[in-house]
Scaffold this motif. Structure first.
Motif, PDB file in Angstrom:
ATOM      1  N   UNK A  81       0.643  -1.541   0.048  1.00 38.99           N
ATOM      2  CA  UNK A  81      -0.195  -0.160  -0.045  1.00 38.99           C
ATOM      3  C   UNK A  81       1.498   1.633  -0.155  1.00 38.99           C
ATOM      4  N   UNK A  82       1.658   1.159   0.610  1.00 38.82           N
ATOM      5  CA  UNK A  82       2.502   2.337   1.008  1.00 38.82           C
ATOM      6  C   UNK A  82       3.261   2.266  -0.291  1.00 38.82           C
ATOM      7  N   UNK A  83       3.763   1.534  -0.934  1.00 39.94           N
ATOM      8  CA  UNK A  83       4.617   1.547  -1.913  1.00 39.94           C
ATOM      9  C   UNK A  83       3.474   2.377  -3.214  1.00 39.94           C
ATOM     10  N   UNK A  84       2.516   1.381  -3.177  1.00 38.27           N
ATOM     11  CA  UNK A  84       1.465   1.646  -4.205  1.00 38.27           C
ATOM     12  C   UNK A  84       1.422   3.353  -4.461  1.00 38.27           C
ATOM     13  N   UNK A  85       1.506   4.217  -3.202  1.00 45.83           N
ATOM     14  CA  UNK A  85       0.735   5.384  -2.723  1.00 45.83           C
ATOM     15  C   UNK A  85       2.833   6.377  -3.343  1.00 45.83           C
ATOM     16  N   UNK A  86       3.547   5.703  -3.193  1.00 39.73           N
ATOM     17  CA  UNK A  86       4.803   6.834  -3.514  1.00 39.73           C
ATOM     18  C   UNK A  86       5.253   6.235  -4.565  1.00 39.73           C
ATOM     19  N   UNK A  87       4.227   5.342  -5.827  1.00 42.25           N
ATOM     20  CA  UNK A  87       4.373   5.311  -7.119  1.00 42.25           C
ATOM     21  C   UNK A  87       3.310   5.915  -7.060  1.00 42.25           C
ATOM     22  N   UNK A  88       2.436   6.322  -7.058  1.00 38.88           N
ATOM     23  CA  UNK A  88       1.422   8.032  -7.120  1.00 38.88           C
ATOM     24  C   UNK A  88       1.944   9.140  -6.719  1.00 38.88           C
ATOM     25  N   UNK A  89       3.236   9.670  -6.500  1.00 42.37           N
ATOM     26  CA  UNK A  89       4.019  10.147  -6.277  1.00 42.37           C
ATOM     27  C   UNK A  89       3.687  10.574  -4.622  1.00 42.37           C
ATOM     28  N   UNK A  90       3.437   9.954  -4.089  1.00 44.45           N
ATOM     29  CA  UNK A  90       3.149  10.089  -2.578  1.00 44.45           C
ATOM     30  C   UNK A  90       4.811  10.748  -2.584  1.00 44.45           C
ATOM     31  N   UNK A  91       5.287  11.450  -0.945  1.00 44.18           N
ATOM     32  CA  UNK A  91       5.755  11.854  -0.090  1.00 44.18           C
ATOM     33  C   UNK A  91       5.516  10.500   1.169  1.00 44.18           C
ATOM     34  N   UNK A  92       6.402   9.783   1.958  1.00 47.50           N
ATOM     35  CA  UNK A  92       5.757   9.588   2.784  1.00 47.50           C
ATOM     36  C   UNK A  92       7.180   9.042   4.247  1.00 47.50           C
ATOM     37  N   UNK A  93       7.230   9.384   4.896  1.00 44.28           N
ATOM     38  CA  UNK A  93       7.730   9.570   6.295  1.00 44.28           C
ATOM     39  C   UNK A  93       7.624   9.642   7.490  1.00 44.28           C
ATOM     40  N   UNK A  94       8.344   9.188   8.576  1.00 47.08           N
ATOM     41  CA  UNK A  94       7.917   8.730  10.257  1.00 47.08           C
ATOM     42  C   UNK A  94       9.108  10.523  10.696  1.00 47.08           C
ATOM     43  N   UNK A  95       8.524  11.446  11.450  1.00 42.84           N
ATOM     44  CA  UNK A  95       9.383  12.622  11.813  1.00 42.84           C
ATOM     45  C   UNK A  95       9.116  12.424  13.335  1.00 42.84           C
ATOM     46  N   UNK A  96       9.821  12.260  14.416  1.00 43.72           N
ATOM     47  CA  UNK A  96       9.390  12.645  15.347  1.00 43.72           C
ATOM     48  C   UNK A  96       9.802  13.719  16.423  1.00 43.72           C
ATOM     49  N   UNK A  97       9.364  13.926  17.321  1.00 46.05           N
ATOM     50  CA  UNK A  97       9.364  14.871  17.705  1.00 46.05           C
ATOM     51  C   UNK A  97       9.953  14.932  19.243  1.00 46.05           C
ATOM     52  N   UNK A  98      11.546  15.578  19.883  1.00 46.60           N
ATOM     53  CA  UNK A  98      11.575  14.934  20.912  1.00 46.60           C
ATOM     54  C   UNK A  98      12.535  16.119  21.763  1.00 46.60           C
TER      55      UNK A  98
END
Length: 135
Positions: A81-98
């Protein structure tokens, strides 16, 4: 002393895919969305839809690994699912507040890094250091 607050956020950015479409693709709802608004004063809000799912209210531990594990558990089996979203132009990442008093720092285990890699997720930290002399 050390970490005083931390949480992790799964972020998905897209110029074309709406937050509702991302909800449907992942099978769960975002905690927060920003719909692209060409009139918004901030460029990132003018140009992209933003989808967010966060551990901020789900877990109060100051162990960043526990927060990351919550997100990774939520994403189990969703690699394609994530790979498909990226193939459609999405950027995926995790950010961490610390937030910290300055002692110690966040960490990643080898297993956690493997899981992030399998999911194709970049990871970054937004870090703040309290000045103990002010308290």
């Amino acid at each position: 002393m050390a970490c005083t607050e931390t949480y992790s956020t799964l972020l998905i950015f897209s110029e074309d895919i709406t937050p509702d479409e991302i909800n449907k693709s992942l099978g769960f709802f975002a905690h927060d969305i920003w719909v692209k608004d060409p009139e918004h004063k901030y460029k990132h809000r003018r140009e992209r839809n933003i989808w967010k799912w966060t551990t901020q209210d789900l877990c109060k531990t100051t162990d960043n690994i526990e927060h990351l594990n919550i997100i990774l558990k939520k994403l189990e089996g969703k690699e394609s699912v994530l790979e498909n979203l990226r193939n459609k132009g999405c950027e995926t990442k995790i950010t961490n507040f610390w937030d910290s008093t300055g002692q110690g720092g966040p960490s990643l285990t080898v297993e956690l890094m493997r899981r992030l890699s399998v999911l194709g997720l970049d990871i970054l930290w937004d870090m703040y250091f309290d000045d103990e002399s002010e308290t």
